[in-house]
Design a protein around this motif. Structure first.
Motif, short mmCIF file in Angstrom:
data_model
loop_
_atom_site.label_atom_id
_atom_site.label_comp_id
_atom_site.label_asym_id
_atom_site.label_seq_id
_atom_site.Cartn_x
_atom_site.Cartn_y
_atom_site.Cartn_z
N TYR A 94 32.40 42.26 27.77
CA TYR A 94 31.20 42.15 26.93
C TYR A 94 29.96 41.53 27.56
O TYR A 94 28.84 41.90 27.51
CB TYR A 94 31.52 40.78 25.94
N LEU A 95 30.20 40.67 28.70
CA LEU A 95 28.93 40.30 29.56
C LEU A 95 28.66 41.59 30.53
O LEU A 95 27.40 41.77 30.58
CB LEU A 95 29.62 39.44 30.70
N ILE B 113 29.92 36.75 35.58
CA ILE B 113 31.30 36.75 35.68
C ILE B 113 31.85 35.92 36.56
O ILE B 113 32.66 35.18 36.35
CB ILE B 113 31.69 38.02 35.87
N ILE B 114 31.28 35.45 37.84
CA ILE B 114 31.61 34.85 38.85
C ILE B 114 31.49 33.28 38.43
O ILE B 114 32.24 32.65 38.81
CB ILE B 114 30.96 35.25 40.10
N LEU B 115 30.49 33.20 37.94
CA LEU B 115 30.22 31.89 37.20
C LEU B 115 31.43 31.45 36.36
O LEU B 115 31.64 30.17 36.34
CB LEU B 115 29.01 31.60 36.65
N MET B 116 31.64 32.07 35.47
CA MET B 116 32.85 31.91 34.44
C MET B 116 34.04 31.72 35.25
O MET B 116 34.91 30.85 34.86
CB MET B 116 32.97 33.16 33.72
N ASN B 117 34.28 32.55 36.16
CA ASN B 117 35.61 32.32 37.32
C ASN B 117 35.33 30.87 37.81
O ASN B 117 36.63 30.19 38.06
CB ASN B 117 35.58 33.41 38.18
N VAL B 118 34.40 30.69 38.52
CA VAL B 118 34.32 29.21 38.87
C VAL B 118 34.79 28.13 37.93
O VAL B 118 35.55 27.26 38.45
CB VAL B 118 32.84 28.99 39.52
#
Length: 358
Positions: free
Chosen positions: A310-311, A323-328
């Protein structure tokens, strides 16, 4: 004890066959992410305004792995515990062969989505076979034996980018890798059918009934629940990176972002450790314990990768960083869960020992 060790040697070839299945599993779980543009074109994806191919449908298909695992895990654990590890392993390996041959044969995103679900089902049955089996083959070093499943995956994912490079330099189709892996899985399925498996460990049941006077076989405690939930966080961080690293690398100007996978593949093993730890809370139901962790892992696979798709679709060029921020954030939650397992798990062990002494 020496006699038991010697008797288990006849199962070492079986262990190798199971680890090899995990080696190919490592390829299956990451290869789609390396060929997103190729598959998107094959399925009729549109071209975005910036001139790139919309690969969000491929990320959605990868997310379908998680859906397949969710469908299968309620059945895979009982099949492994009640019918046998061999049957569970054979089903998983055979379905992986279906995945490799099927994914290069379909020309529609929705058919590919169905094959993605098959991949998840295959993963479920293989996990509930391999983890309990290797722990029963190597009882003195069960956690390390289970961790070697991650090692097999890591080796596969480390060398895959180099294999991709060789295939490209030879001007061969990416389908060659899928065909080769499919053939190898068929051969491994035959081995699993004919090789000996250890008798499933029943001593844990007797020990549990002796030490647990309440008669409860399953210990759902804050520590055991946290251990299960680490299956979610560890899988989320792993799958996001594994399938979205190319776009992130490209956004930072890395010439060959596929090599990021090789380096990342060397820093894993958390999911396998979570599985071993959870099995410690449910020693009489290893298949069930594996299923519980992997169900959490499956939810992560489906929900988080669907969110990544979706992102990718709505944020365009900013998607890799989002996406990387969500991963953090997910990683920080995982650290908190690990702290609970460490300290609440220790207090539970002390409490159990006290009750046994009383």
């Amino acid at each position: 004890m020496a006699t038991n060790t010697n008797s288990n040697r006849k199962y070492y070839v079986t262990a190798l066959a199971l680890y090899f299945a995990y080696f190919i599993l490592g390829i299956a779980s990451s290869i789609m992410g390396q060929y997103k543009t190729d598959f998107a074109k094959a399925w009729g994806a549109t071209t975005l305004a910036n001139g790139t191919i919309d690969v969000s449908m491929v990320v959605s298909v990868i997310a379908a792995y998680g859906l397949g695992r969710l469908i299968a895990y309620p059945f895979a654990g009982p099949v492994s515990d009640k019918i046998g590890r061999r049957i569970s392993g054979f089903i998983g390996i055979a379905l992986y062969a279906v995945f490799f041959f099927g994914m290069i044969s379909v020309h529609s995103m929705w058919w590919a989505y169905a094959i993605g679900i098959v991949n998840g089902i295959a993963n479920s049955f293989l996990n509930t076979c391999v983890s309990p089996s290797v722990m029963e083959i190597f009882p003195k070093s069960a956690s390390i034996a289970n961790l070697f499943t991650k090692f097999a995956i890591t080796v596969a994912q480390f060398i895959l980018p180099f294999v991709i490079g060789l295939v490209a330099s030879a001007q061969l189709s990416y389908k060659v890798i899928f065909i080769g892996c499919g053939i190898l899985m068929i051969a491994d399925a035959i081995l699993v059918l004919i090789l000996p498996f250890p008798q499933q460990d029943k001593t844990a049941v007797k020990t549990q009934s002796t030490t647990n006077k309440s008669g409860s076989k399953h210990r759902f405690t804050p520590a055991s629940i946290a251990s299960i939930l680490i299956g979610f966080t560890s899988s989320a961080t792993f799958m996001i990176w594994l399938n979205c690293n190319q776009e992130l690398g490209a956004s930072y100007g890395i010439k060959d972002p596929s090599t990021l996978q090789s380096f990342y593949a060397v820093a894993g093993g958390v999911l396998q450790l979570a599985t071993s730890t959870t099995i410690g809370f449910f020693p009489d139901s290893k298949g069930l314990a594996t299923s519980l962790v992997m169900i959490a892992s499956s939810v992560a696979n489906y929900v988080v990768l669907s969110a990544a798709a979706y992102l990718t679709k709505v944020t365009g060029a900013s998607a890799p960083r989002m996406i990387i921020l969500m991963n953090v954030v997910i990683t920080l939650i995982g650290v908190g869960l690990a702290i609970i397992v460490k300290y609440r798990g220790q207090s539970s062990a002390v409490s159990t020992a006290s009750s046994v002494e009383d």
